[in-house]
Design an enzyme around this catalytic site. Structure first.
Site, mmCIF file in Angstrom:
data_model
loop_
_atom_site.group_PDB
_atom_site.id
_atom_site.type_symbol
_atom_site.label_atom_id
_atom_site.label_comp_id
_atom_site.label_asym_id
_atom_site.label_seq_id
_atom_site.Cartn_x
_atom_site.Cartn_y
_atom_site.Cartn_z
ATOM 1 N N TYR A 75 6.419 -4.843 -39.949
ATOM 2 C CA TYR A 75 7.484 -5.702 -39.382
ATOM 3 C C TYR A 75 7.865 -6.797 -40.371
ATOM 4 C CZ TYR A 75 8.363 -3.977 -34.685
ATOM 5 O OH TYR A 75 8.791 -3.219 -33.624
ATOM 6 N N LYS A 106 10.567 -10.565 -32.819
ATOM 7 C CA LYS A 106 11.825 -10.243 -33.517
ATOM 8 C C LYS A 106 13.020 -10.699 -32.689
ATOM 9 C CE LYS A 106 13.980 -6.003 -35.221
ATOM 10 N NZ LYS A 106 14.403 -5.280 -34.004
ATOM 11 N N LYS A 159 -7.405 -2.744 -34.548
ATOM 12 C CA LYS A 159 -7.120 -3.949 -35.329
ATOM 13 C C LYS A 159 -6.574 -3.589 -36.719
ATOM 14 C CE LYS A 159 -8.339 -7.290 -32.459
ATOM 15 N NZ LYS A 159 -7.390 -8.324 -31.996
ATOM 16 N N ARG A 194 -22.578 -10.230 -26.300
ATOM 17 C CA ARG A 194 -22.722 -10.626 -27.696
ATOM 18 C C ARG A 194 -23.996 -11.450 -27.874
ATOM 19 N NH1 ARG A 194 -16.747 -12.177 -29.673
ATOM 20 N NH2 ARG A 194 -16.546 -12.965 -27.564
ATOM 21 N N VAL A 247 -0.183 -7.085 -21.859
ATOM 22 C CA VAL A 247 0.778 -6.997 -22.968
ATOM 23 C C VAL A 247 0.924 -5.581 -23.521
ATOM 24 C CG1 VAL A 247 0.524 -9.413 -23.641
ATOM 25 C CG2 VAL A 247 -0.903 -7.671 -24.762
ATOM 26 N N TYR A 297 -11.994 -0.483 -31.383
ATOM 27 C CA TYR A 297 -11.618 -1.864 -31.718
ATOM 28 C C TYR A 297 -11.184 -1.955 -33.177
ATOM 29 C CZ TYR A 297 -12.150 -6.995 -32.079
ATOM 30 O OH TYR A 297 -11.960 -8.345 -32.275
ATOM 31 N N GLY A 299 -9.006 -16.223 -22.241
ATOM 32 C CA GLY A 299 -10.231 -15.816 -22.935
ATOM 33 C C GLY A 299 -10.858 -16.983 -23.690
HETATM 34 N N1 UDP Z 1 -27.678 -8.325 -30.968
HETATM 35 C C1 UDP Z 1 -29.019 -8.451 -30.624
HETATM 36 N N2 UDP Z 1 -29.332 -8.667 -29.317
HETATM 37 C C2 UDP Z 1 -28.413 -8.788 -28.330
HETATM 38 C C3 UDP Z 1 -27.042 -8.675 -28.677
HETATM 39 C C4 UDP Z 1 -26.706 -8.438 -30.016
HETATM 40 O O1 UDP Z 1 -29.911 -8.365 -31.481
HETATM 41 O O2 UDP Z 1 -28.795 -8.979 -27.159
HETATM 42 C C5 UDP Z 1 -27.328 -8.090 -32.378
HETATM 43 C C6 UDP Z 1 -26.346 -6.940 -32.609
HETATM 44 O O3 UDP Z 1 -27.012 -5.711 -32.719
HETATM 45 C C7 UDP Z 1 -25.696 -7.376 -33.915
HETATM 46 C C8 UDP Z 1 -25.708 -8.903 -33.842
HETATM 47 O O4 UDP Z 1 -26.679 -9.236 -32.866
HETATM 48 O O5 UDP Z 1 -26.476 -6.970 -35.008
HETATM 49 C C9 UDP Z 1 -24.374 -9.492 -33.430
HETATM 50 O O6 UDP Z 1 -23.933 -8.787 -32.314
HETATM 51 P P1 UDP Z 1 -22.646 -9.202 -31.477
HETATM 52 O O7 UDP Z 1 -22.511 -8.220 -30.376
HETATM 53 O O8 UDP Z 1 -22.737 -10.652 -31.125
HETATM 54 O O9 UDP Z 1 -21.413 -9.091 -32.473
HETATM 55 P P2 UDP Z 1 -21.010 -8.111 -33.675
HETATM 56 O O10 UDP Z 1 -21.024 -9.019 -34.847
HETATM 57 O O11 UDP Z 1 -22.037 -7.001 -33.836
HETATM 58 O O12 UDP Z 1 -19.687 -7.605 -33.309
#
Ligand code: UDP
Length: 313
Positions: free
Chosen positions: A160, A106, A150, A187, A58, A146, A11
């Protein structure tokens, strides 16, 4: 030679961590099930005798022969569109996956560092976010799979530590960017760069007044490296406190690429309105703070996206 297991090795963050540990003289065992990872990110490591790779999920029992000094658990889908596409896997890797790796740590008497997230703070009611803030998370919202995985990960890691005396580290990662982000992970940074490079409209969700604070990947990796080697078992924020609205960020991308325009779309449910790390703890105990500003970071990232974004889409 010290030996480290890195999950999520193919990743974005995992592959940069593999590079860093190889450069520091470690043997690196990479592990990934490749549902969001990309072998291109670690292709260059296969010729090295110090690197080995397991194609494994995993969330199922994890076996690694030989000794391990450290485990870094970075396997997980990490973007909102991935949580929606693969919600059960997202829950499993954070919960069952973490449990398996704690068990492995562990049995190997290894120190484990788990990748937590600013998402444990949810849509925060406290700003900027400090480690002692408990957060504002909707468990059944689209991000719940998510965020809650987390949060469970942190809880079981602390259990642990207290119950078994395991050496544990928890890093809370804020928005990070750089080369090797998946172009189509949805993102904001890959979205804006690929749209601008292709001369398409940059898709701002909401009115663009929501904020994020973006950290360049090399700074993040340095913080994680220091945290692993520190003696702090409590969660530590690693991120860049330089906060910007998404609207202003879109303009920065347009200025850099010199191409494209903007369109507005509905804000996704539970999208955090503001996010910015308080990094006093990282400064105090790790002597860490970010050193690459956004202008430099996005310039480097743009060089990467120019190579990987298809132009004729
Ligand atoms: N966002 C946006 N346009 C896009 C993708 C994301 O305006 O095409 C906005 C999203 O709504 C958020 C911010 O950008 O407010 C960051 O989004 P991302 O998915 O990168 O990560 P997040 O911090 O929300 O997990």
């Amino acid at each position: 030679m010290k030996r480290v297991l890195i999950t999520g090795a193919a990743g974005f963050l995992g592959s940069h961590l593999c590079d860093r540990f190889i450069a520091e003289g470690y043997r690196v065992v990479g592990m990934d099930n490749l549902i969001t990872g990309n072998m291109d990110n670690i292709e260059h490591l296969f010729e090295l005798e110090q690197f080995e790779f397991y194609h494994h999920d995993v969330s199922k029992f994890v076996h690694v022969p030989g000794h391990l000094d450290y485990i870094l658990h970075f396997a997980s889908p990490a973007s909102p569109i991935d949580y929606l596409r693969i919600p059960i896997q997202t829950l499993k890797v954070g919960s069952l996956g973490t449990h398996n790796l704690l068990g492995l740590a562990k049995s190997k008497q290894a120190r484990i560092l788990v990748a937590s997230t600013s998402e444990v703070y949810g849509d925060p009611l406290v700003h900027p976010q400090k480690e002692d803030y408990w957060g504002n998370v909707n468990p059944i919202g689209p991000r719940g799979v998510y965020d809650e995985a987390k949060r469970f990960q942190e809880a079981i890691t602390m259990a642990y530590h207290t119950y078994h005396g395991l050496e544990t580290r928890i890093v809370r990662i804020f928005n990070t960017y750089g080369p090797r982000m998946r172009v189509d992970d949805g993102r904001v940074l890959p979205a804006f760069f690929s749209q601008a490079i292709q001369g398409k409209e940059l898709t701002i969700f909401g009115d663009g007044s929501q904020t994020r604070s973006f950290c360049y990947v090399d700074d993040l990796v340095e913080g994680i490296y220091r945290l692993l080697l520190s003696d702090c078992h409590m969660p530590v924020n690693i991120g860049n406190p330089d906060e910007i609205t998404i609207g202003d960020f879109a303009q920065e991308v347009l200025d850099l690429v010199g191409n494209g325009s903007i369109s507005y779309h509905p804000l996704p449910e539970n999208d955090p309105k503001r996010r910015r790390p308080n990094i006093d703890k990282a400064k105090d105990i790790l002597g860490w703070s970010p050193s690459i500003d956004r202008a430099e970071g996005i310039r480097r990232t743009y060089e990467y996206f120019k190579k990987v974004v298809p132009l004729n889409n």
